[in-house]
Design an enzyme around this catalytic site. Structure first.
Site, PDB file in Angstrom:
ATOM      1  CG  LEU A   1      -1.853  -1.190   1.378  1.00  0.00           C
ATOM      2  CD1 LEU A   1      -2.743  -1.005   2.605  1.00  0.00           C
ATOM      3  CD2 LEU A   1      -2.708  -1.395   0.131  1.00  0.00           C
TER       4      LEU A   1
ATOM      5  CG  HIS B   1      -3.221   1.269  -2.230  1.00  0.00           C
ATOM      6  ND1 HIS B   1      -1.872   1.082  -2.405  1.00  0.00           N
ATOM      7  CD2 HIS B   1      -3.822   0.546  -3.194  1.00  0.00           C
ATOM      8  CE1 HIS B   1      -1.670   0.275  -3.423  1.00  0.00           C
ATOM      9  NE2 HIS B   1      -2.832  -0.059  -3.942  1.00  0.00           N
TER      10      HIS B   1
END
Ligand code: PAF
Length: 284
Positions: free
Chosen positions: A34, A38
């Site tokens: 991530l 995100h």
């Protein structure tokens, strides 16, 4: 500590229970690794729903080579910390394994009618990729049954594929797109950026800078000349990058358009050694 579910049956009943209490669910499917792009999706899901479900699953059927699948960054603990740093107790994680998502093996992907959206640009260069994406997104959607699902505009063609299957399969899910998040030098945030060599990372600003230049000159120069110049600018005299394609298409059909009123969008795919980077910007 955020709650993590591994089995489809567990996340399904958790979400069903919450929905029966009148709660709304926003879903953010990811392959982990991530980054702040995100987190932007998760924050948007939290703003618009009572609960955000984030899936973390590196989907084997959307990779075109075993090497790419193997080298895809995996950092589950760090991902959890990033999500925890948002300070919300309204996030839950779905982290299935391959057996859970593909109990019958992976031979039955590739059966979606994607209306040709999968045969241009990314689809033309990554055969089967979008069938793999459609397969896993459908499976994830049926595991969570969210009200809304969130996808980044960076993967604009993926967004079009997901909108298409959601419509044709009559899935009662709102697909929400979120603008691309960029690094300070303009490089679109991507999990793959972590795989870039120092040299490629230092020069990767060329991609967005060149795309912006095309946008600025679009009204005054012939498209073919602009694209040729753009390829040269990105690759550089050092040939540090290899442009796979640069295309200008109608963002609704993803096909070239002669209509000057079309909402045109510029797409690029660029190899930085073994790392493939994609980006797109609107030309309107
Ligand atoms: O965009 C991604 O990370 C993936 O393609 C997705 C949508 C999570 C499907 O594996």
């Amino acid at each position: 500590m955020l709650e993590v579910f591994q089995r489809k049956s567990e996340i399904f009943s958790y979400c069903s229970r919450r929905k029966s209490l009148g709660k709304t669910i926003g879903f953010v499917p990811t392959m982990g690794a991530l980054h702040t792009g995100h987190l932007q999706l998760v924050n948007t899901a939290l703003e618009q729903n009572d609960l955000a479900v984030v899936s973390i699953f590196v989907n084997p059927t959307q990779f075109n080579s075993a090497g790419d699948l193997l080298s895809y960054p995996r950092q589950f603990d760090q991902d959890l910390k990033m999500l925890e740093s948002l300070g919300s107790d309204k996030i839950v994680i779905f982290n299935p394994d391959v057996q859970g998502m593909y109990p019958d093996g992976m031979n039955n992907t590739g059966t979606y009618d994607l209306n040709g959206i999968d045969s241009v640009m990314e689809g033309a260069h990554r055969p089967g990729h979008f069938q793999g994406v459609a397969t896993i997104v459908h499976k994830l959607f049926s595991s969570v049954e969210p009200h809304k699902a969130y996808f980044g505009e960076k993967d604009f063609q993926q967004l079009a594929i997901i909108r298409h299957i959601t419509k044709t399969l009559n899935l009662p899910i709102d697909i929400i797109s979120v603008p691309t998040i960029r690094e300070d030098d303009g490089l679109a945030k991507s999990s793959r950026n972590a795989l870039l060599s120092e040299e490629h990372r230092a020069e990767a600003h060329r991609i967005y800078a060149t795309m912006t230049k095309v946008k600025n000159k679009f009204d005054v120069q012939k498209i073919d000349d602009l694209i040729e110049e753009a390829i040269h600018d990105i690759q550089g005299s050092d040939n540090l990058f290899k442009v796979e394609y640069i295309e200008i298409v109608d963002e609704n059909t993803l096909r070239p358009s002669a209509n000057p009123q079309s909402p045109l969008r510029l797409f690029a795919a660029v190899w930085a050694n073994k790392v493939r980077l994609i980006d797109n910007i609107s030309l309107i």
